[in-house]
Design an enzyme around this catalytic site. Sequence first.
Site, PDB file in Angstrom:
ATOM      1  N   CYS A 286       0.762  -1.060  -0.062  1.00  0.00           N
ATOM      2  CA  CYS A 286       0.004   0.052   0.114  1.00  0.00           C
ATOM      3  C   CYS A 286       0.805   1.441  -0.019  1.00  0.00           C
ATOM      4  CB  CYS A 286      -0.822  -0.121   1.258  1.00  0.00           C
ATOM      5  SG  CYS A 286      -2.208  -1.240   1.262  1.00  0.00           S
TER       6      CYS A 286
ATOM      7  N   HIS B 252      -1.251   6.528   2.612  1.00  0.00           N
ATOM      8  CA  HIS B 252      -1.472   5.196   3.450  1.00  0.00           C
ATOM      9  C   HIS B 252      -2.097   5.470   4.801  1.00  0.00           C
ATOM     10  CE1 HIS B 252      -0.567   1.253   4.624  1.00  0.00           C
ATOM     11  NE2 HIS B 252      -0.169   1.531   5.840  1.00  0.00           N
TER      12      HIS B 252
ATOM     13  N   HIS C 161      -2.660  -1.932  -5.760  1.00  0.00           N
ATOM     14  CA  HIS C 161      -1.866  -3.111  -6.394  1.00  0.00           C
ATOM     15  C   HIS C 161      -3.066  -4.233  -6.620  1.00  0.00           C
ATOM     16  CE1 HIS C 161      -2.575  -4.271  -2.323  1.00  0.00           C
ATOM     17  NE2 HIS C 161      -1.893  -3.186  -1.663  1.00  0.00           N
TER      18      HIS C 161
END
Length: 487
Positions: free
Chosen positions: A96, A150, A333
Amino acid sequence: MRKFLVLIRKKPKRLAGPVLLTSGLLLLSFLLLTGLKPIEPPAQAKKKYNVLFIAVDDLNNDLGCYGNPLVKSPHIDRLARRGIQFDRAYTQFPLCSPSRSSLLTGYRPDQTRIYELQTHFRKNLPDVVTLPQLFKNNAYFSARIGKIFHYGVPGQIGTDGLDDPVSWNQVINPKGRDKVEESQVKNLTPNRALGSALAWYAADGTDDEQTDGLIANEAVRLLEQKKDEPFFLAVGFFRPHCPYVAPKKYYDLYPLDQITLPKEIENDLDDVPEAALFTKPSHWGLGEAERREAQRAYYASISFMDAQVGKLLDALDRLKLTDNTVVVLWSDHGYNVGQHGQWMKQSLFENSARVPLLISVPGGVRGKTSGRTVELVDLYPTLAELCGLAAPSGLAGKSLVPLLKNPNASWTKPAYSQVRRNTIFGRSVRTERWRYTEWDEGKAGAELYDHQTDPDEFTNLAQQASHKDRVKELAALLHKGFPSAQE
């Protein structure tokens, strides 16, 4: 100005037809003789594009529009029909914070030097102008709702996490009953913390009580407030990140007996370097029944998140913003759901490195796919160009505008991904046909997969003599993309 508008709205006195015609001819003759041009109203300034920037946490390509027949994602599929779907889009780092730091600064992980979940990118790049900051600096209203930079999930839900305050005019951090009811989550891997566990909960109540439901509602509220000014609205959903929490009705979409586990073959990992494996032992020792539970929960979380995306698209239409808003949907991702015995991210297999990427541009190409290899780092220059903003020099990506105009345009740029495994790196290059990966610069092994004949990456060709020249060619391309690794 109001008096002036009132004056020009007044109806002229009624004149006889011949008198009015004669006056008009005299005026035209005068203008022609003198060379003067008639006074024209000033051209209306072109309205700036808005940007709706939708981030999804841990979402792979298991979506209807990407060809998964089981997963129900009608609203993301609707967005795909409105724009361009990139079929070969890749993260720069399948974790992340490194991924988000890369995308939002426009630099690759070896430039941000963010390889884990604790360090803020401004420690290494204190003066960098982030993507949302660029819009803020250019008189856009820049706002964040949920996870863009994040956050630790689920621990930091409702906080600022590793946010970047200078990037925003406003931030909102909702916290729903999914956070409150964490004690009810079933953890199939109890030795792993909830943020990295195969854990799920079919929740009571409505969408609007969950964090992602609150995020969508806050986003709609801001769209209503800011519809008359240019905005960069970043909406970050937490699902399907584990723990997989969604209202029960989304679990009901996926009966356990209809869950199809990914194909596996005997001795699949015999030709795979040890460093390539994140999940050890395979599937963390779970049997088929528990893996079906986890996969079902992951899919339920996708469908729940998809419904929240639908709220945003409906609001754009209702507020008549669709025709002036660029919409981008991306995931930080991909995500393994059992391929090669692997789960989650932090690997360089296709399912972990590949991401969904959808871009809709007002008046642009609709309902098309592009098979070109693109990267998340390309989003910064793309949005800057679409909105007429001067991007900082030295960005690592390349604008995707040519592909938004023609999805099949000539394009030779490969995609690069990397991951850190303890003290060594894995680095991978993806072309339209091949994936080539080196672990510890090849000292810990290499992988070569031909996606034309082996899309599941079951056969590592790196050590086969017949592919010696191909390995040499792709190794050179890999090293070109990671120059600092060779210093």
